[in-house]
Design a protein around this motif. Structure first.
Motif, PDB file in Angstrom:
ATOM      1  N   VAL A  82       3.548 -93.539  -7.293  1.00 10.67           N
ATOM      2  CA  VAL A  82       2.410 -94.420  -7.032  1.00 10.67           C
ATOM      3  C   VAL A  82       2.823 -95.661  -6.256  1.00 10.67           C
ATOM      4  O   VAL A  82       2.177 -96.026  -5.268  1.00 10.67           O
ATOM      5  CB  VAL A  82       1.736 -94.827  -8.365  1.00 10.67           C
ATOM      6  N   ILE A  83       3.888 -96.310  -6.687  1.00 11.57           N
ATOM      7  CA  ILE A  83       4.293 -97.579  -6.069  1.00 11.57           C
ATOM      8  C   ILE A  83       5.162 -97.342  -4.837  1.00 11.57           C
ATOM      9  O   ILE A  83       4.925 -97.915  -3.772  1.00 11.57           O
ATOM     10  CB  ILE A  83       5.040 -98.460  -7.081  1.00 11.57           C
ATOM     11  N   ARG A  84       6.160 -96.496  -4.984  1.00  9.00           N
ATOM     12  CA  ARG A  84       7.102 -96.286  -3.879  1.00  9.00           C
ATOM     13  C   ARG A  84       6.647 -95.232  -2.883  1.00  9.00           C
ATOM     14  O   ARG A  84       7.275 -95.075  -1.831  1.00  9.00           O
ATOM     15  CB  ARG A  84       8.472 -95.881  -4.436  1.00  9.00           C
ATOM     16  N   LYS A  85       5.602 -94.491  -3.205  1.00  4.70           N
ATOM     17  CA  LYS A  85       5.124 -93.422  -2.326  1.00  4.70           C
ATOM     18  C   LYS A  85       6.250 -92.428  -2.013  1.00  4.70           C
ATOM     19  O   LYS A  85       6.363 -91.904  -0.903  1.00  4.70           O
ATOM     20  CB  LYS A  85       4.555 -93.983  -1.013  1.00  4.70           C
ATOM     21  N   GLY A  86       7.092 -92.202  -3.010  1.00  9.98           N
ATOM     22  CA  GLY A  86       8.178 -91.231  -2.881  1.00  9.98           C
ATOM     23  C   GLY A  86       9.414 -91.767  -2.182  1.00  9.98           C
ATOM     24  O   GLY A  86      10.403 -91.040  -2.035  1.00  9.98           O
TER      25      GLY A  86
END
Length: 594
Positions: free
Chosen positions: A372-376
């Motif tokens: 969610v935060i790092r987008k992978g």
């Protein structure tokens, strides 16, 4: 990274990529680099700052004795203001540095019209400043091992004034250009310390001329000087006309990009860039739009727009068409959330307090955080020493993994009961509220929501306080914050730089959780005199297990650093330790896209 056994074998190494010229070198004032910081700076006194962004500016303004080879991987120490690598003797307890002659500070009224040469005494003075109680340096612990300095500090605490003229056995200018440092114990990492931007030399006259605003008057000997500063908004640097200049020469490594960079840059007089404009852009969307509009030459691609710029981890064809390139590394960093172990409510080491902290950590899902935060654009961290740093343990597994079911059982067992509203109370029946601090940025608001979701799973209320980043750091160093999600990026490529974050005496400096445990400190002190070795790694594992068992910190991730590069930037490569790479690359306006 660079083993210290190799450092000891290269003490006669001459400067790589930093051959000084006799005359100053004038960079091209029409070559302007535009970059952004996504968190505001705190100031530019090397002794007083600890944030990445202020450090980046300081690396361009001040000259440490040592630095890193621009292209070498693993990271390799080379001289900067020193003539050569230090002479190391007495089982790495004595270091002797020869300061290069003919290095001059940028002009300032403090010098009263005289040209001021850099000397060994400037480094001795600069090192002493870390122990001056008035400076409250977050990096004071880095020079704890130097003999005599602690006594000088204690004397200052008694008298109320630090006597810089007192001779100290551990740090002496043997002559105008020779600095000798003596340590109480063997320290194979001390050369790394002398490469930190914090240890660039300042001039005593300048510090004494501006005693109330040393953060606003950075006068150094490096390639750049501060031209303009609008706090938390804009920083403008210009090439230092007193800088000695150097000829670009670095050996390519195995990376194919290295050969391209060497072909483009070999033999150029440096620095080439005459002006660096740094904008503080906290919101990801604003930075992304600025880069798309060609208003930024480099962009640290933050998480929100990674799916757009890097679909399937490949550079978007539209960006490729515009001539944009991607430079990507795994940052030598860790991101984590801590709980202040001195807090009256959540601190301490009783079983019920440890259980509470561990339950909070087990409620949080790192996989969701990365998605969610790092987008992978990160990998999960379970150990406090990141990959590509000496001491990293890829096999380590956390004792507090994501497990909200077990977390709820822990809280039930230790008397944190749920009320009729579903939220838990302290064992005495009073409401239980976890206080958490973060910045007003959109990314931090998303992290707040994840923590809200996590603590809901275990019936704990969360109260989020919003502060600007510099204020958070100020409160953190005073041990006044209960919790914050923080990051630490390597100052030097050795595990000691990360383990010292939990050392008791480093409270009010880099030990954000203010964790203090006598047994932990005793073992850590033993590791400080050890080189990289299986035995030191064993002790590191033991130390980290103690931190985890006591519920001090939750490790989250290690980020990928995706740097988007406009076509007008020539010779750029992100370094894992260096911050101000702009002194090593060039700009070509003819390649700028309309």
């Amino acid at each position: 990274m660079f083993p210290l056994s190799r450092l000891l074998a290269t003490i006669a190494l001459t400067a790589v990529g930093a051959a000084a010229t006799v005359e100053a070198w004038a960079a091209d004032p029409d070559k302007v680099l535009r970059i952004e910081f996504y968190v505001a700076e705190t100031g530019f006194d090397p002794v007083k700052v600890q944030d990445y962004y202020s450090q980046e500016v300081n690396e361009g303004i001040f000259d440490p004795l040592l630095t890193y080879d621009y292209l070498a991987r693993p990271a390799k120490l080379v001289p900067r203001a020193a003539e050569a690598m230090p002479t190391i003797a007495d089982e790495a307890k004595t270091y002797i540095f020869k300061v290069r002659k003919g290095i001059y500070f940028s002009d300032d009224p403090a010098f009263k019209g005289k040209r001021r040469e850099l000397t060994a005494e400037d480094y001795a003075y600069s090192i002493k400043r870390f122990k001056d109680p008035a400076n409250k340096s977050p990096y004071e612990s880095f020079i704890d091992g130097i003999t005599g300095l602690e006594q000088l500090k204690k004397q200052a605490e008694k008298t109320g004034k630090f006597n810089y003229d007192t001779k100290v056995s551990g740090v002496q200018a043997l002559d105008r250009y020779t600095l000798q440092v003596k340590l109480k114990e063997t320290d194979y990492n001390f050369a790394y310390i002398m490469a930190l931007p914090n240890f660039g030399a300042v001039a005593r006259e300048v510090i004494e001329a501006y005693p109330d605003d040393t953060n606003g008057h950075p006068i150094g000997t490096g390639p750049y000087r501060l031209k303009e500063w609008k706090r938390s908004n804009k920083i403008i640097l210009e090439a230092n006309p007193e800088f000695r200049g150097f000829t670009w020469h670095f050996e390519p490594g195995s990376d194919p990009l290295d050969k391209q960079i060497v072909a483009a840059m070999e033999g150029r007089k440096m620095p080439q860039i005459g002006r660096v404009e740094i904008s503080v852009i906290e919101e990801q969307q604003a930075a992304w739009l600025a880069f798309q509009n060609n208003e930024l030459d480099l962009l640290y691609l933050r998480e929100q727009f990674a799916p757009v710029a890097l679909p399937n981890n490949q550079l978007n064809p539209a960006l490729v068409k515009q001539g944009v390139t991607l430079n990507r590394i795994t940052d030598p960093d860790i991101n984590y959330t801590y709980i202040n172990t001195t807090d009256p409510a959540f601190g301490g080491f009783t079983k019920e307090k440890i259980a509470l902290r561990r339950a909070i950590w087990m409620s949080f899902d790192n996989a969701e955080y990365i998605r969610v935060i790092r987008k992978g654009q990160a990998i999960e961290a379970q150990y406090p020493i990141p990959p590509n740093v000496l001491g990293h343990d890829p096999a380590y597994r956390s004792v507090a993994p994501y497990d909200p079911v077990l977390a709820n059982k822990l809280l039930d067992y230790f008397g944190y009961k749920r009320g009729s509203d579903g939220y838990r109370t302290w064992p005495d029946g009073t409401p239980l509220v976890w206080r958490y601090s973060s910045t007003p940025s959109s990314r931090d608001r998303e992290i707040d929501e994840l923590w809200q979701k996590s603590t809901e799973r275990i019936g704990i209320r969360i109260q989020v306080a919003k502060n600007k980043f510099p204020e958070e750091l100020k409160q953190e160093r005073a041990c006044q914050l209960l919790s914050r999600t923080a990051a630490w990026i390597a100052d030097y490529p050795d595990g000691d730089d990360f383990m010292q974050l939990f050392y008791g005496p480093n409270s009010h400096q880099n030990n954000s959780s203010c964790f203090q445990l006598a047994e932990w400190d005793r073992i850590y002190e033993k590791t400080r005199s050890m080189p990289d070795s299986p035995e030191r790694n064993r002790l590191y594992r033991q130390l980290w297990r103690m931190v985890e068992v006591n519920g001090v910190t939750k490790m989250h991730d290690t980020r990928y650093r995706n740097m988007l590069v406009q076509p007008q930037v020539v010779g750029y490569k992100k370094h894992p330790i260096l911050l101000a790479e702009w002194m090593y690359f060039d700009m070509d306006g003819s390649r700028r896209q309309p």
